[in-house]
Design a protein around this motif. Structure first.
Motif, mmCIF file in Angstrom:
data_model
loop_
_atom_site.group_PDB
_atom_site.id
_atom_site.type_symbol
_atom_site.label_atom_id
_atom_site.label_comp_id
_atom_site.label_asym_id
_atom_site.label_seq_id
_atom_site.Cartn_x
_atom_site.Cartn_y
_atom_site.Cartn_z
ATOM 1 N N THR A 56 -16.529 46.318 5.640
ATOM 2 C CA THR A 56 -17.156 45.546 6.720
ATOM 3 C C THR A 56 -17.434 46.420 7.935
ATOM 4 O O THR A 56 -18.044 45.959 8.903
ATOM 5 N N GLU A 57 -16.967 47.668 7.917
ATOM 6 C CA GLU A 57 -17.178 48.552 9.065
ATOM 7 C C GLU A 57 -18.637 49.003 9.131
ATOM 8 O O GLU A 57 -19.356 48.934 8.144
ATOM 9 N N TYR A 58 -19.040 49.453 10.314
ATOM 10 C CA TYR A 58 -20.383 50.002 10.479
ATOM 11 C C TYR A 58 -20.468 51.290 9.657
ATOM 12 O O TYR A 58 -19.618 52.170 9.778
ATOM 13 N N LYS A 59 -21.497 51.362 8.772
ATOM 14 C CA LYS A 59 -21.545 52.503 7.856
ATOM 15 C C LYS A 59 -22.265 53.698 8.471
ATOM 16 O O LYS A 59 -23.362 53.579 8.990
ATOM 17 N N SER A 60 -21.610 54.828 8.370
ATOM 18 C CA SER A 60 -22.245 56.073 8.803
ATOM 19 C C SER A 60 -21.564 57.185 8.025
ATOM 20 O O SER A 60 -20.559 56.943 7.349
ATOM 21 N N SER A 61 -22.108 58.371 8.138
ATOM 22 C CA SER A 61 -21.446 59.447 7.393
ATOM 23 C C SER A 61 -20.069 59.709 8.002
ATOM 24 O O SER A 61 -19.123 60.064 7.302
ATOM 25 N N PHE A 62 -19.952 59.467 9.326
ATOM 26 C CA PHE A 62 -18.639 59.647 9.955
ATOM 27 C C PHE A 62 -17.644 58.652 9.377
ATOM 28 O O PHE A 62 -16.544 59.020 8.977
ATOM 29 N N SER A 63 -18.065 57.347 9.281
ATOM 30 C CA SER A 63 -17.113 56.331 8.841
ATOM 31 C C SER A 63 -16.662 56.575 7.406
ATOM 32 O O SER A 63 -15.472 56.494 7.106
ATOM 33 N N SER A 64 -17.602 56.913 6.497
ATOM 34 C CA SER A 64 -17.123 57.078 5.123
ATOM 35 C C SER A 64 -16.245 58.306 4.968
ATOM 36 O O SER A 64 -15.271 58.279 4.218
ATOM 37 N N SER A 65 -16.554 59.366 5.720
ATOM 38 C CA SER A 65 -15.672 60.530 5.553
ATOM 39 C C SER A 65 -14.321 60.299 6.242
ATOM 40 O O SER A 65 -13.282 60.749 5.754
ATOM 41 N N GLN A 93 10.076 44.159 9.378
ATOM 42 C CA GLN A 93 11.433 43.649 9.591
ATOM 43 C C GLN A 93 12.501 44.557 8.978
ATOM 44 O O GLN A 93 13.622 44.606 9.452
ATOM 45 N N LYS A 94 12.115 45.262 7.918
ATOM 46 C CA LYS A 94 13.083 46.196 7.321
ATOM 47 C C LYS A 94 13.147 47.505 8.096
ATOM 48 O O LYS A 94 13.870 48.418 7.709
ATOM 49 N N GLY A 95 12.335 47.613 9.135
ATOM 50 C CA GLY A 95 12.414 48.804 9.979
ATOM 51 C C GLY A 95 11.418 49.895 9.605
ATOM 52 O O GLY A 95 11.499 51.007 10.117
ATOM 53 N N PHE A 96 10.460 49.589 8.718
ATOM 54 C CA PHE A 96 9.471 50.611 8.376
ATOM 55 C C PHE A 96 8.358 50.641 9.425
ATOM 56 O O PHE A 96 8.071 49.629 10.063
ATOM 57 N N GLY A 97 7.758 51.801 9.582
ATOM 58 C CA GLY A 97 6.631 51.947 10.509
ATOM 59 C C GLY A 97 5.353 51.526 9.810
ATOM 60 O O GLY A 97 4.859 52.233 8.933
ATOM 61 N N VAL A 98 4.842 50.358 10.198
ATOM 62 C CA VAL A 98 3.663 49.811 9.519
ATOM 63 C C VAL A 98 2.482 49.788 10.481
ATOM 64 O O VAL A 98 2.629 49.384 11.625
ATOM 65 N N VAL A 99 1.346 50.240 10.010
ATOM 66 C CA VAL A 99 0.134 50.102 10.809
ATOM 67 C C VAL A 99 -0.846 49.244 10.045
ATOM 68 O O VAL A 99 -1.135 49.482 8.874
ATOM 69 N N TYR A 100 -1.328 48.205 10.719
ATOM 70 C CA TYR A 100 -2.287 47.295 10.138
ATOM 71 C C TYR A 100 -3.597 47.469 10.890
ATOM 72 O O TYR A 100 -3.621 47.409 12.110
ATOM 73 N N CYS A 101 -4.667 47.712 10.181
ATOM 74 C CA CYS A 101 -5.912 48.050 10.844
ATOM 75 C C CYS A 101 -7.083 47.550 10.016
ATOM 76 O O CYS A 101 -7.091 47.755 8.800
ATOM 77 N N SER A 102 -8.049 46.906 10.655
ATOM 78 C CA SER A 102 -9.251 46.587 9.885
ATOM 79 C C SER A 102 -10.075 47.869 9.794
ATOM 80 O O SER A 102 -9.964 48.741 10.666
ATOM 81 N N ALA A 103 -10.882 47.960 8.730
ATOM 82 C CA ALA A 103 -11.663 49.189 8.551
ATOM 83 C C ALA A 103 -12.540 49.430 9.777
ATOM 84 O O ALA A 103 -12.696 50.564 10.222
ATOM 85 N N GLY A 104 -13.083 48.336 10.344
ATOM 86 C CA GLY A 104 -13.954 48.463 11.518
ATOM 87 C C GLY A 104 -13.228 49.076 12.698
ATOM 88 O O GLY A 104 -13.717 50.016 13.316
ATOM 89 N N SER A 105 -12.035 48.549 13.000
ATOM 90 C CA SER A 105 -11.359 49.077 14.187
ATOM 91 C C SER A 105 -10.803 50.472 13.907
ATOM 92 O O SER A 105 -10.729 51.300 14.811
ATOM 93 N N LEU A 106 -10.437 50.735 12.658
ATOM 94 C CA LEU A 106 -9.978 52.084 12.313
ATOM 95 C C LEU A 106 -11.082 53.106 12.598
ATOM 96 O O LEU A 106 -10.860 54.116 13.266
#
Ligand SMILES: [Zn+2]
Length: 326
Positions: free
Chosen positions: A254-263, A207-220
């Motif tokens: 809660t995301e699927y764990k892999s070397s890709f996800s943690s890095s 609402q203050k005009g900032f660019g906010v991104v909300y993302c669950s770790a899984g979807s990120l």
């Protein structure tokens, strides 16, 4: 910075709409001017006839230079006449009023992308990332302290007292949010209101005009994976995650764990620390688990650069279910 075709198309569509609105507005103001001042129409017709006569004079050849000079004088005096009428009737400005005067709502200035188009692309990319988030449902007002026990714990504060402090802190954080605000990590088990408070902060910052991104770790992780392995159009996901004013990374662990996800997660968190852009992480993991799942390096980055807020109490969703059952 790269965005996919769809994001460009959406931004271009908005620009087209802005141009159309500006043009329609010109027509409306012109019509109002003509209604107020019917004489203006006659002068405008004469003005366009001078242009036709000028063309004829050039083709005619004889005395063309003299005729053109005369026509130019006539044209100038007609223009001055129109300007006078406009001034007198308060219609000084009949030109298009573009939202962005630099690029006249075309998105480009001298072949370079204008700031307004860059803003539109960024907003569109954030909007897509936030699309599935029920942002409007979580506000500070709808956060109820009634779910936290006020049982007296002797010299320790009760759950409710602790949570009241956290709530106050978050309200204050959101109220004074800037791109220099500190990073937060909200820890505690499931159902204690971490997502609720982080969404409430997101709401206020938006609402203050900032660019906010909300993302669950899984979807990120899945979005970055798709982008990384070229499974979908590049929507500028990693760019948005790195550069938005506030990133809220929900449900880390809660995301699927892999070397890709943690890095990928380490990378986003690290880049934002280097860029000094605030991030809010919520997680059910303890610091010990974070070391095990990600790395010592990741956990120590978090401990060193994030303010920790520990949520306490009993699972609110479960309490609500019990209330409904009774
Ligand atoms: Zn512009």
């Amino acid at each position: 910075m790269g965005y996919g075709r769809e994001i460009y198309d959406a931004a271009e569509k908005i620009l087209r709409e802005r141009r159309r609105t500006a043009e329609e507005d010109v027509e409306k103001r012109k019509a109002a001017f003509h209604k107020r001042c019917p004489e203006a129409r006659r002068i405008e017709r004469e003005l366009s006839s001078t242009a036709i006569r000028a063309a004829r004079a050039v083709l005619g050849g004889k005395d063309a230079a003299l005729q053109l000079r005369n026509l130019k004088t006539e044209n100038q005096s007609l223009q001055a006449e129109i300007a006078r009428l406009q001034r007198e009737t308060g219609f000084d400005d009949l030109g298009p009023r573009y939202r962005c005067s630099r690029c006249r709502d075309t998105g480009y200035v001298d072949g370079k992308m204008c700031g307004c188009l860059k803003d539109l692309l960024r907003e569109e990319s954030y909007r897509r990332l936030n699309e599935l988030t029920p942002l409007s449902l979580s506000t500070f007002e709808s956060f109820s302290l009634g779910y936290y026990s006020d049982e007296n714990l002797g010299d320790r504060p009760s759950d409710r007292e602790l949570m009241r402090d956290h709530l106050r802190y978050c309200v204050d954080y959101a109220g004074h949010f800037t791109t220099c605000s500190p990073n937060l990590i909200m820890t505690g088990s499931t159902g204690l209101g971490k997502t609720h408070l982080s969404l409430a902060i997101a709401n206020e910052a938006i609402q203050k005009g900032f660019g906010v991104v909300y993302c669950s770790a899984g979807s990120l992780v899945s979005k970055l994976e798709n982008e990384h392995f070229g499974r979908c159009a590049n929507d500028g996901t990693s760019d948005s995650l790195q550069n938005c004013d506030l990133l809220i990374l929900d449900d880390l662990g809660t995301e699927y764990k892999s070397s890709f996800s943690s890095s990928a997660i380490y990378n986003i968190v690290n880049v934002r620390l280097l860029l000094k852009k605030p991030t809010i992480i919520s997680t059910n993991l303890t610091m010990k688990e974070m070391v095990e799942i990600y790395s010592e390096r990741f956990a120590s980055r978090i401990i060193g650069s994030y303010r920790r807020i520990v949520f306490v109490g009993r699972d609110i969703r479960q309490q609500k279910r019990m209330q409904r059952a009774n």
